[in-house]
Design a protein around this motif. Sequence first.
Motif, PDB file in Angstrom:
ATOM      1  N   GLY A   1      -5.364 -13.622  -7.752  1.00 32.91           N
ATOM      2  CA  GLY A   1      -3.775 -13.914  -7.361  1.00 32.91           C
ATOM      3  C   GLY A   1      -3.716 -15.547  -6.942  1.00 32.91           C
TER       4      GLY A   1
ATOM      5  N   VAL B   1      -3.174   4.309  -9.892  1.00 27.06           N
ATOM      6  CA  VAL B   1      -3.541   2.961  -9.646  1.00 27.06           C
ATOM      7  C   VAL B   1      -4.433   3.095  -8.177  1.00 27.06           C
TER       8      VAL B   1
ATOM      9  N   LYS C   1     -13.579  -5.758  -5.415  1.00 25.89           N
ATOM     10  CA  LYS C   1     -12.224  -5.492  -5.758  1.00 25.89           C
ATOM     11  C   LYS C   1     -11.365  -6.511  -4.969  1.00 25.89           C
TER      12      LYS C   1
ATOM     13  N   PHE D   1       2.209   1.752  -3.409  1.00 26.38           N
ATOM     14  CA  PHE D   1       1.075   2.161  -4.556  1.00 26.38           C
ATOM     15  C   PHE D   1       0.829   3.740  -4.054  1.00 26.38           C
TER      16      PHE D   1
ATOM     17  N   ALA E   1      -4.554  -9.192  -4.963  1.00 26.01           N
ATOM     18  CA  ALA E   1      -3.928 -10.148  -5.861  1.00 26.01           C
ATOM     19  C   ALA E   1      -2.584 -10.560  -5.554  1.00 26.01           C
ATOM     20  N   LEU E   2      -1.757  -9.377  -5.313  1.00 18.73           N
ATOM     21  CA  LEU E   2      -0.399  -9.797  -4.685  1.00 18.73           C
ATOM     22  C   LEU E   2      -0.324 -10.694  -3.603  1.00 18.73           C
TER      23      LEU E   2
ATOM     24  N   ALA F   1      -7.708   1.067  -8.290  1.00 18.81           N
ATOM     25  CA  ALA F   1      -7.383  -0.384  -8.306  1.00 18.81           C
ATOM     26  C   ALA F   1      -6.723  -0.657  -7.168  1.00 18.81           C
ATOM     27  N   ARG F   2      -6.326   0.026  -6.054  1.00 18.07           N
ATOM     28  CA  ARG F   2      -5.391  -0.363  -4.978  1.00 18.07           C
ATOM     29  C   ARG F   2      -5.835  -1.562  -4.186  1.00 18.07           C
TER      30      ARG F   2
ATOM     31  N   GLU G   1       0.744  -1.360   0.148  1.00 17.75           N
ATOM     32  CA  GLU G   1       0.039   0.081  -0.194  1.00 17.75           C
ATOM     33  C   GLU G   1       1.031   1.339   0.029  1.00 17.75           C
TER      34      GLU G   1
ATOM     35  N   GLY H   1      -9.395  -9.740  -6.772  1.00 17.46           N
ATOM     36  CA  GLY H   1      -7.856  -9.562  -6.577  1.00 17.46           C
ATOM     37  C   GLY H   1      -7.708 -11.080  -6.012  1.00 17.46           C
TER      38      GLY H   1
ATOM     39  N   LEU I   1      -7.538  -3.930  -5.454  1.00 16.44           N
ATOM     40  CA  LEU I   1      -7.576  -5.172  -6.012  1.00 16.44           C
ATOM     41  C   LEU I   1      -5.983  -5.685  -6.227  1.00 16.44           C
ATOM     42  N   LEU I   2      -5.312  -4.720  -6.645  1.00 19.04           N
ATOM     43  CA  LEU I   2      -3.762  -5.048  -6.739  1.00 19.04           C
ATOM     44  C   LEU I   2      -3.180  -5.765  -5.470  1.00 19.04           C
TER      45      LEU I   2
END
Length: 422
Positions: A262, A181, A254, A175, A191-192, A184-185, A172, A258, A187-188
Amino acid sequence: MTDTDPGDEMNPLPYDTHRFDDSVRFITALTKATEQYGGHSHDIGITVQRVIKVLGLKGEILAVPNTMIIALWQDDMHPQTIHIATTRGTNYDMARLGKLRDLIEEVEAGRISPANGLIRIREIEHAPSIYDNHLKALAYFLAGMSFGVLLGISWLDVFIGGILGIIAFGIELLFMRFSRVEYARELLIAALVAFLAAIMGVLLPGLHPLTVTVCALSIYIPGFGLTIAPREIILGDTLSGIIYFMNALFVALKLLLGAVLGLGIAQHIFPMAVTEPLPGINPVFAWVFIPLLLVSLGILYGVLPKNLWLIIVCGWLVWAGVLAGNTLGFWQGTFLGAIILAFYARIAAPMFKIPLSTILLPVVLMLVPGLAFIQSLYMFNTGEVIAGVGAVSHEFVIIFAIICGIFVGDILGSLKGIKRKG
């Protein structure tokens, strides 16, 4: 209260342009700051209307999340001003919100002018956070672990959930440097974190990747938005309630998308053998980890250290209500816990002169179904449609029980407050 010179209707007072302009700037800044640090559009409207009246003005406010339209005037003979105030999003900070509450009381008592009040708002805005990033990283770790203990998973899952929580915080911070982004924070991050959880599942037999992902992402679960949205609608702010609900639902989707991406990508690259889950934690440990969970959430929401004990006591009471209600059925526990939460917050807030959100924000996360909801939706991705539909309907009943419980507890707390004043 604004000082005025003697006058009567036959000899009206001269129009004080400077005082009017100062009041407009103060009210606008106060509205934006209150929305940014505390949310609750309905409560903001009531508070600001009270300040407008104290300053000898008239006005109308349309407050919805992230946008406010403020119309102010002194009387029909003087010019009116309309201001559209926008904020990028709510950044919950109970310490700053408490200072705004104190400032409002001083303005209402006539101890501070609008011009000086505007200066105070700017000082509150630029004041450093009471908790630095080191403590926030620790909070993510403790929240990830403690949420796992409440779910009753294994100690290995609990520890990895905490580790992934720290990683989520680091992602976080990274980002935050890239504004593109922002939308989409979640979601990313999901996913990670899910990707790393799946990799750890390969290396550590018995680890449940989906479970530890939910633990690490527990901070992002929009429990507060889901619970205040119906309250706004019931109180007549329908548009505000719909926006709160849609924002919370969008964040939840989201996180879900994500997590699915992932886990799916990792499992495609590194096929995992199915292993038996490790033994779960004894439920008695939940009583030990509840204070750690609430302290960590208190840090992230900027709750003053002196007020942390209030949310810990509330958390224990709510958990006791959840356990007692669960003996009656799958939704009764959350319903009873929500009643206790709202009632406690409504009584404690005026008694200790703190914002209502100081208690509601951290404790409500204990009630929101995090793991079960994501697991149920994840079933759709694996083809278990019938099981997924049943599980989703089950979780929506729980969410509805929380909403009803919050509403009942709020009413009971308000009646208790009225009796005390009487």
